[in-house]
Scaffold this motif. Structure first.
Motif, mmCIF file in Angstrom:
data_model
loop_
_atom_site.group_PDB
_atom_site.id
_atom_site.type_symbol
_atom_site.label_atom_id
_atom_site.label_comp_id
_atom_site.label_asym_id
_atom_site.label_seq_id
_atom_site.Cartn_x
_atom_site.Cartn_y
_atom_site.Cartn_z
ATOM 1 N N SER A 11 -3.835 -1.273 -0.670
ATOM 2 C CA SER A 11 -3.039 -2.212 0.094
ATOM 3 C C SER A 11 -1.564 -1.942 -0.877
ATOM 4 O O SER A 11 -1.633 -1.576 -1.847
ATOM 5 N N GLU A 12 -0.626 -2.595 -0.099
ATOM 6 C CA GLU A 12 0.658 -2.261 -1.059
ATOM 7 C C GLU A 12 0.703 -3.201 -2.294
ATOM 8 O O GLU A 12 1.001 -2.755 -3.530
ATOM 9 N N THR A 26 5.965 7.486 6.470
ATOM 10 C CA THR A 26 5.752 6.171 6.628
ATOM 11 C C THR A 26 4.914 5.440 5.514
ATOM 12 O O THR A 26 4.057 5.910 4.832
ATOM 13 N N GLU A 27 5.133 4.070 5.415
ATOM 14 C CA GLU A 27 4.437 3.434 4.169
ATOM 15 C C GLU A 27 2.938 3.353 4.507
ATOM 16 O O GLU A 27 2.215 3.454 3.625
ATOM 17 N N SER A 28 2.835 2.850 5.723
ATOM 18 C CA SER A 28 1.439 2.660 6.298
ATOM 19 C C SER A 28 0.482 4.044 6.192
ATOM 20 O O SER A 28 -0.599 3.769 5.624
ATOM 21 N N ASP A 48 -2.488 4.532 3.281
ATOM 22 C CA ASP A 48 -3.692 4.726 3.782
ATOM 23 C C ASP A 48 -4.471 6.030 2.936
ATOM 24 O O ASP A 48 -5.544 6.044 2.837
#
Length: 210
Positions: A195-196, A184-186, A190
């Motif tokens: 942050s993105e 997952t992106e999150s 992490d």
């Protein structure tokens, strides 16, 4: 093709400094029909003409270059470097799949750009004329403002590969290796502790500086 895959296998293992976790199963398909038949039946998969290779944890399919002239588009069977690069690219997917819990990247579409970007970096395709210069992409204003949009458009290989290269150069090979297990992106962000937007902005600055 045996020698090509043997050399490609050596390139991938040298990049990681670790052997493949499992056996690598390769099928060289003589034509498009056999290529499509190599996918699991429940996938109901039919390949497009530009697709000549596919790799996941359990298998690697490669359409024989001897069939490209009649059954593929956008690929030159006389370009030995291109034939080799695709072998390394798909073997990278196999290695990645053997580390990733999904094994075939199903459900990890959020980081599909990383799956492809990693294969572009390991295979050296980021440095080939086939892919756009990331600096030019930035100057053209063609860079997506969201990670989930990186794997789209004509510059997708350049952008995905360049962001992956940035992570490798700045965070190190161990972090890059650990990211192969992410789905997952999150969780991806992490692990990088950014942050993105911070990742995209830092990458842009790095590209323009280098």
């Amino acid at each position: 093709m045996r020698s090509i895959f043997a050399e490609a296998h050596a390139i991938v293992t040298a990049f990681w400094g670790e052997p493949f976790p499992e056996q690598v199963n390769i099928t060289l398909a003589p034509d498009r029909a056999n290529f499509d038949a190599g996918f699991p039946p429940d996938w109901g998969f039919k390949s497009e003409c530009w697709m000549v290779g596919a790799g996941v944890a359990d298998f690697l399919l490669y359409l024989s270059p001897a069939a490209w002239a009649q059954e593929a588009c956008e690929h030159d069977p006389e370009d030995a470097q291109h034939v080799f690069d695709i072998a390394v690219h798909e073997l990278t997917h196999v290695y990645h799949g053997q580390i990733n819990p999904t094994r075939d990247f199903t459900g990890s579409e959020e980081i599909g750009w990383f799956v492809e970007g990693l294969a572009v970096v390991v295979s050296g395709q980021l440095n080939r004329d086939r892919y756009s210069d990331p600096v030019a992409v930035i100057h053209e204003g063609a860079v997506p403002d969201r990670l989930q949009n990186v794997w789209s458009g004509q510059h997708r290989y350049a952008v995905a590969g360049s962001i992956t290269d940035y992570i490798d150069q700045i965070y190190g090979r161990k972090v890059l290796y650990d990211l192969m297990s992410v789905t997952t992106e999150s969780v991806f962000l992490d692990k990088l502790r950014v942050s993105e937007q911070e990742l995209l902005e830092a990458w842009r600055a790095w590209v323009l500086k280098n």
